[in-house]
Scaffold this active site. Structure first.
Site, PDB file in Angstrom:
ATOM      1  NE  ARG A  59      -3.050   0.304   3.230  1.00 20.65           N
ATOM      2  CZ  ARG A  59      -2.721   0.753   4.444  1.00 20.65           C
ATOM      3  NH1 ARG A  59      -2.398   2.018   4.629  1.00 20.65           N
ATOM      4  NH2 ARG A  59      -2.719  -0.064   5.478  1.00 20.65           N
ATOM      5  CE1 TYR A 112     -14.929  10.741 -16.333  1.00 18.79           C
ATOM      6  CE2 TYR A 112     -14.467  10.868 -13.989  1.00 18.79           C
ATOM      7  CZ  TYR A 112     -14.839  10.133 -15.103  1.00 18.79           C
ATOM      8  OH  TYR A 112     -15.127   8.808 -14.979  1.00 18.79           O
ATOM      9  CG  ASP A 183      -8.354  14.743 -15.760  1.00 12.49           C
ATOM     10  OD1 ASP A 183      -7.650  14.156 -16.610  1.00 12.49           O
ATOM     11  OD2 ASP A 183      -9.384  14.243 -15.250  1.00 12.49           O
ATOM     12  CE  LYS A 208     -11.316   6.807 -18.842  1.00 11.15           C
ATOM     13  NZ  LYS A 208     -11.621   8.078 -18.197  1.00 11.15           N
TER      14      LYS A 208
HETATM   15  C1  LIG Z   1     -12.198   8.401 -16.897  1.00 11.87           C
HETATM   16  C2  LIG Z   1     -11.779   9.738 -16.449  1.00 11.87           C
HETATM   17  C3  LIG Z   1     -11.445   9.984 -15.115  1.00 11.87           C
HETATM   18  C4  LIG Z   1     -11.623   8.965 -14.030  1.00 11.87           C
HETATM   19  O1  LIG Z   1     -10.708   7.939 -14.139  1.00 11.87           O
HETATM   20  P1  LIG Z   1     -10.994   6.444 -13.593  1.00 11.87           P
HETATM   21  O2  LIG Z   1      -9.730   5.756 -13.909  1.00 11.87           O
HETATM   22  O3  LIG Z   1     -12.183   5.943 -14.365  1.00 11.87           O
HETATM   23  O4  LIG Z   1     -11.287   6.555 -12.139  1.00 11.87           O
HETATM   24  C5  LIG Z   1     -10.961  11.233 -14.791  1.00 11.87           C
HETATM   25  N1  LIG Z   1     -10.840  12.199 -15.714  1.00 11.87           N
HETATM   26  C6  LIG Z   1     -11.197  12.016 -16.986  1.00 11.87           C
HETATM   27  C7  LIG Z   1     -11.048  13.146 -17.949  1.00 11.87           C
HETATM   28  C8  LIG Z   1     -11.681  10.785 -17.399  1.00 11.87           C
HETATM   29  O5  LIG Z   1     -12.064  10.620 -18.656  1.00 11.87           O
END
Ligand SMILES: *Cc1c(COP(=O)(O)O)cnc(C)c1O
Length: 390
Positions: A59, A112, A183, A208
């Site tokens: 962890r 998001y 992000d 992604k």
């Molecule tokens: C999918 C997504 C997230 C969240 O990510 P997870 O891995 O699904 O928790 C955050 N920001 C954007 C822009 C996303 O497309």
């Protein structure tokens, strides 16, 4: 230090070496263990006192996860990075580290959706207020930032793909003594490196493009050693959203092909966006690459964009006729995907950001995968022909 806009310059950075790899294998091992034992009492006590930095429990520190963190930090130009069990774990752990009850944060609109919901639920309960701003209006952002603790960015934004001048926004946050967070999942470090634009912390949904094969849910945060140490010390161990060794191993593999995948997504998606824009049934295409020029700091575009159908198209028939574009959330993998806005608008989750989004019910989001432009275009043409109302 990385600069220049050629994504292939980054290729050398994705061949990270692995000092722990005794067999000189080209692929690092998966250190799939929860704990690490100590040879002696003295070694254990030295580690507990912080005199030795070695893994104790996964962890906290795991060598495979560390390997991925180092690769990602190099790609983004960060001093350090932390891997999480999801993008949302990365977002929540980061934001919670830097706020206290009574604080206010400023966020760009059209975030998001689950980040929006985190801010509207848990953060609200922690007495942290969120002001939403138009990220293209620098004066409005500057005014909203007075007294704010943190600026939360996404560029391009989710769904409508609005782009911002990230360097200018980061400078505003700095002027107000606030931490800036972005992000960067959409552009990936191949097309946008926000740390070099003055942003303090970059985070990703590694589910992604970083993973790229739709087989991992993970997240990562990178930035200066000081800021990453705070997240590591204050949020990661107690919220506990740590990345797993196997997911880190899959992500290391994903990063090897990130530059060529991003170029392929870019070429195909841009081509398809242009062809869609020329159709009489399409009212608008939201793709940053269709503007006269990209915003400063963004050197390319990825495979995710949305467009709006005019009246006279049956969106249900369009989705159900598509063969290669599968109906599904997420994006960033090898496969092409479609999400109809009118379905998202019916989502039960609260608070429902779709309305805050300015989401047009006749809009459709596409992720253009790696299947090849011409077969994907034939799929879209066939589906549009089937969906035209008489
Ligand atoms: C999918 C997504 C997230 C969240 O990510 P997870 O891995 O699904 O928790 C955050 N920001 C954007 C822009 C996303 O497309």
């Amino acid at each position: 230090m990385i600069n220049g806009s050629d994504p292939f310059e980054l290729a050398s950075l994705i061949v990270a070496h692995d000092e722990t790899n005794a067999f000189e294998a080209v692929v690092p091992p998966i250190v799939q263990t929860s704990l690490f034992t100590f040879e002696t009492y003295d070694e254990m006590v030295a580690t507990y006192r912080g005199e030795r930095n070695r893994p104790v429990y996964s962890r906290g520190l795991n060598p495979t996860v560390r390997h991925f963190e180092e690769m990602l930090a190099k790609l983004e130009g960060g001093e350090d990075a932390l891997g999480f069990g999801s993008g949302m774990a990365a977002i929540s752990s980061t934001v919670i580290t830097f706020v206290e009850p009574g604080d206010r944060i400023v966020a760009v609109k059209n975030l998001y959706p689950d980040a929006f919901r985190l801010f509207g639920t848990l953060l609200k309960r922690m007495k942290v207020e969120v002001t939403y701003v138009d990220g293209t209006d620098l004066d409005a952002v500057d005014a909203a930032m007075a007294g704010a603790r943190l600026l939360y960015l996404e560029s391009p934004t989710s769904w409508i793909m609005e782009t911002h001048d990230v360097a200018a926004l980061a400078a505003i946050a700095r002027k107000h003594g606030a931490v800036s967070v972005i992000d960067n999942s959409w552009a990936s470090p191949i097309f946008q490196r926000p740390l070099s634009l003055g942003v303090d912390i970059v985070l990703h949904s590694a589910s992604k493009y970083l993973g790229g094969h739709s087989d991992v849910v993970a997240g990562v945060v990178t930035g200066s050693k000081t800021l990453i140490d705070r997240i590591r010390g204050e949020a990661l161990p107690y919220l506990g959203g740590k990345m797993s060794p196997f997911d880190a191993w899959l992500l290391i593999r994903g990063l090897r092909t990130l530059p060529i995948r991003m170029k392929a997504h870019e070429t195909s998606a841009l081509d398809i966006a242009r062809r869609l824009k020329a159709l009489d049934v399409v009212e608008q295409v939201n793709h940053p690459g269709l503007a006269n020029q990209l915003p400063p700091g963004l050197s390319g575009t990825s495979g995710l964009f949305s467009f709006v159908f005019r009246e006279g198209v049956d969106i249900r028939a369009f989705c159900d006729t598509l063969q290669l574009f599968k109906l599904g959330v997420s994006w960033g993998g090898h496969e092409s995907l479609v999400v109809p806005g009118e379905v998202v608008l019916q989502q039960k989750a609260q608070p429902n950001s779709a309305h805050a989004f300015g989401m047009n019910p006749r809009s459709v989001r596409l992720h253009v995968g790696l299947e090849g432009t011409e077969v994907l275009w034939r799929d879209l043409e066939t589906a549009i022909a089937a969906a035209r109302l008489p």
